[in-house]
Design an enzyme around this catalytic site. Structure first.
Site, PDB file in Angstrom:
ATOM      1  N   THR A   1      31.145  38.030  37.368  1.00  0.00           N
ATOM      2  CA  THR A   1      30.378  39.072  36.672  1.00  0.00           C
ATOM      3  C   THR A   1      28.887  38.902  36.925  1.00  0.00           C
ATOM      4  O   THR A   1      28.184  39.864  37.269  1.00  0.00           O
ATOM      5  CB  THR A   1      30.673  39.019  35.152  1.00  0.00           C
ATOM      6  OG1 THR A   1      32.082  39.196  34.968  1.00  0.00           O
ATOM      7  CG2 THR A   1      29.919  40.095  34.406  1.00  0.00           C
TER       8      THR A   1
ATOM      9  N   ASN B   1      41.706  44.238  41.650  1.00  0.00           N
ATOM     10  CA  ASN B   1      42.308  43.265  40.731  1.00  0.00           C
ATOM     11  C   ASN B   1      43.596  43.781  40.105  1.00  0.00           C
ATOM     12  O   ASN B   1      44.462  43.006  39.718  1.00  0.00           O
ATOM     13  CB  ASN B   1      41.306  42.865  39.633  1.00  0.00           C
ATOM     14  CG  ASN B   1      40.605  44.041  39.006  1.00  0.00           C
ATOM     15  OD1 ASN B   1      39.958  44.825  39.693  1.00  0.00           O
ATOM     16  ND2 ASN B   1      40.725  44.174  37.705  1.00  0.00           N
TER      17      ASN B   1
ATOM     18  N   GLN C   1      38.660  39.023  44.011  1.00  0.00           N
ATOM     19  CA  GLN C   1      40.126  38.961  44.141  1.00  0.00           C
ATOM     20  C   GLN C   1      40.562  38.756  45.592  1.00  0.00           C
ATOM     21  O   GLN C   1      41.768  38.748  45.873  1.00  0.00           O
ATOM     22  CB  GLN C   1      40.773  40.231  43.583  1.00  0.00           C
ATOM     23  CG  GLN C   1      40.620  40.392  42.078  1.00  0.00           C
ATOM     24  CD  GLN C   1      41.443  39.388  41.265  1.00  0.00           C
ATOM     25  OE1 GLN C   1      42.321  38.685  41.782  1.00  0.00           O
ATOM     26  NE2 GLN C   1      41.146  39.303  39.979  1.00  0.00           N
TER      27      GLN C   1
ATOM     28  N   HIS D   1      37.475  30.615  39.307  1.00  0.00           N
ATOM     29  CA  HIS D   1      38.710  30.551  38.508  1.00  0.00           C
ATOM     30  C   HIS D   1      39.810  31.465  39.021  1.00  0.00           C
ATOM     31  O   HIS D   1      40.931  31.412  38.527  1.00  0.00           O
ATOM     32  CB  HIS D   1      38.423  30.791  37.022  1.00  0.00           C
ATOM     33  CG  HIS D   1      38.153  32.202  36.606  1.00  0.00           C
ATOM     34  ND1 HIS D   1      39.072  32.948  35.919  1.00  0.00           N
ATOM     35  CD2 HIS D   1      37.071  32.990  36.769  1.00  0.00           C
ATOM     36  CE1 HIS D   1      38.557  34.145  35.644  1.00  0.00           C
ATOM     37  NE2 HIS D   1      37.340  34.194  36.149  1.00  0.00           N
TER      38      HIS D   1
ATOM     39  N   CYS E   1      41.049  48.205  25.172  1.00  0.00           N
ATOM     40  CA  CYS E   1      39.865  48.873  24.639  1.00  0.00           C
ATOM     41  C   CYS E   1      39.525  48.242  23.297  1.00  0.00           C
ATOM     42  O   CYS E   1      40.225  47.363  22.798  1.00  0.00           O
ATOM     43  CB  CYS E   1      40.069  50.373  24.528  1.00  0.00           C
ATOM     44  SG  CYS E   1      41.044  50.865  23.113  1.00  0.00           S
TER      45      CYS E   1
HETATM   46  N1  PLP Z   1      35.423  41.283  39.957  1.00  0.00           N
HETATM   47  C1  PLP Z   1      36.755  41.336  40.009  1.00  0.00           C
HETATM   48  C2  PLP Z   1      37.421  42.167  41.059  1.00  0.00           C
HETATM   49  C3  PLP Z   1      37.517  40.599  39.101  1.00  0.00           C
HETATM   50  O1  PLP Z   1      38.856  40.650  39.158  1.00  0.00           O
HETATM   51  C4  PLP Z   1      36.856  39.814  38.127  1.00  0.00           C
HETATM   52  C5  PLP Z   1      37.631  39.058  37.113  1.00  0.00           C
HETATM   53  O2  PLP Z   1      38.679  39.484  36.675  1.00  0.00           O
HETATM   54  C6  PLP Z   1      35.448  39.788  38.126  1.00  0.00           C
HETATM   55  C7  PLP Z   1      34.770  40.540  39.049  1.00  0.00           C
HETATM   56  C8  PLP Z   1      34.685  38.980  37.119  1.00  0.00           C
HETATM   57  O3  PLP Z   1      34.718  37.616  37.442  1.00  0.00           O
HETATM   58  P1  PLP Z   1      34.425  36.492  36.331  1.00  0.00           P
HETATM   59  O4  PLP Z   1      35.622  36.434  35.448  1.00  0.00           O
HETATM   60  O5  PLP Z   1      34.224  35.237  37.111  1.00  0.00           O
HETATM   61  O6  PLP Z   1      33.177  36.909  35.616  1.00  0.00           O
END
Ligand code: PLP
Length: 387
Positions: free
Chosen positions: A72, A150, A178, A200, A324
């Protein structure tokens, strides 16, 4: 009872070798890499070794790796940092199926007056390349596109998108959260400007990730403080997390095509098992171009949440669209963007396996599912999705 974990796109268990690499950093090797003394220099050395490991996994230069707190933050930094560095350009191009880390960031920017173009996908979740190319403008600051979805696992043609962007001199950010650890990534061959990854998702720890910042990228830090990570991401580094990320990257590099084939065969065993047991079930997304570990299945006229709760009670972990604020599961924006009808979208379940999944686990899930689905079918009004 140990749960059967089929939700590896949400997060993965930390691999034993990763934990072993991390523990000394939480015990005796606790130095701050910015300190000049020997403990600091040990930490600096450990940090730089992890940078090399991550760079090797995506075939980038170690200098390009900027450690962050995860996917993120890397996504936000890519988008907000590029806009801040190039204020004369305000337009962003993205897609209708991005993860919230990109989608919500772009939605907020849109509210703040930045023009955003949302490139559509087709019924199989494939990106409309012509629409993408047509959306690029002279004032486009950045295009931000995910490598693998994802929810469905569908892979976007990043090499082609990178070429389109390079020809138009638009920086391309790729959310590869992903994809890293699941697909071979060679940034020597693919000219993306920025790329996000997160430990992770490939057997590293939570709270550690990176933004790959290629030479020539224009990026302004979104935090102000010390001078760590080339001033792009200041703050004392999460050494244990970063070491875990590096170790996970090294493990991922050792994955062979045979490992991939085994992961795909487990996923396919589950998928085929579901399709053969439930004639009204169907798979969402382009089966020919998706990551090996993911299947996204809709059970017609059933409710995802009810299926997930029943699965969880039976000790099986899977997931669906994002929850949500009321706690109820909304139809996934990804399936809505693909034009999946509501009676299917509301009954979607995502299963995602990993190299640690066993055939026995898949078979147990397949044994448990019919009872759950039949019970819910009896409860659901014909044609209704339970809402
Ligand atoms: N982008 C995608 C495609 C994801 O699947 C995720 C997590 O599910 C993220 C970004 C966010 O990653 P993080 O959990 O390390 O903040």
């Amino acid at each position: 009872m140990t749960p059967i974990y089929l939700d590896h796109n949400a997060t993965t268990p930390v691999a034993p070798a990763v934990l072993d690499a991390m523990l000394p950093c939480l015990r005796e090797r606790f130095g701050n890499p910015s300190s000049l003394h020997v403990a600091g220099q040990q930490a600096r050395h450990t940090l730089e070794r992890a940078r090399e490991q991550v760079a090797a996994l995506v075939r980038a230069a170690p200098r390009d790796i900027v450690f962050t707190s995860g996917g993120t933050e890397a996504d936000n930094l890519a988008i907000l940092g590029t806009l801040a560095a190039t204020p004369a350009r305000r337009h962003i191009v993205t897609t209708t199926v991005e993860h919230a880390a990109v989608r919500s960031c772009c939605q907020r920017l849109e509210k703040d007056g930045y023009p955003v173009s949302w490139t559509p996908v087709d019924r199989l979740g494939r990106l409309d390349l012509d629409a993408f190319a047509a959306a690029l403008r002279p004032d486009t600051a950045l295009a931000s596109v995910m490598w693998a979805n994802n929810e469905t696992g569908v892979i976007f043609p990043i090499a082609e998108l990178a070429e389109i962007c390079a020809a138009r001199r638009v920086p391309l950010h790729v959310d590869a959260v992903q994809a890293v650890g699941k697909l071979p990534i060679d940034l020597h061959a693919v000219p993306v400007t920025l790329l996000s990854l997160s430990a992770h998702k490939f057997h590293g720890p939570k709270g550690a990730g990176a933004l790959v910042v290629r030479k020539g990228a224009r990026l302004r830090s979104q935090a102000v403080g010390g001078h760590q990570e080339r001033d792009i991401r200041p703050g004392t580094e999460n050494i244990a997390g970063i070491v875990g990320l590096g170790a996970a990257a090294e493990l991922a590099q050792m994955l062979t095509p045979t490992d991939d084939a085994r992961i795909a065969s487990l996923r396919d065993r589950l998928e085929q098992g579901i399709l053969s047991r439930f004639p009204t079930a169907r798979v969402n997304g382009d089966a020919a171009r998706r990551v090996a570990n993911t299947t996204n299945v809709s059970f017609e006229a059933l409710n995802s949440e009810a299926i997930l709760i029943a699965l969880s009670e039976a000790g099986i972990c899977a997931s669906a669209g994002s929850a949500c604020s009321s706690g109820a599961i909304e139809p996934s924006h990804v399936l809505v963007a693909m034009g999946v009808e509501e009676r299917y979208a509301r009954g979607m379940v995502r299963f995602s396996v990993s190299r640690f999944t066993t055939a026995d686990e898949i078979d147990t899930a397949l044994d448990v599912l019919p009872g759950i689905v039949e019970r819910l079918m009896q409860l659901a009004p014909a044609g209704g999705a339970g809402d």
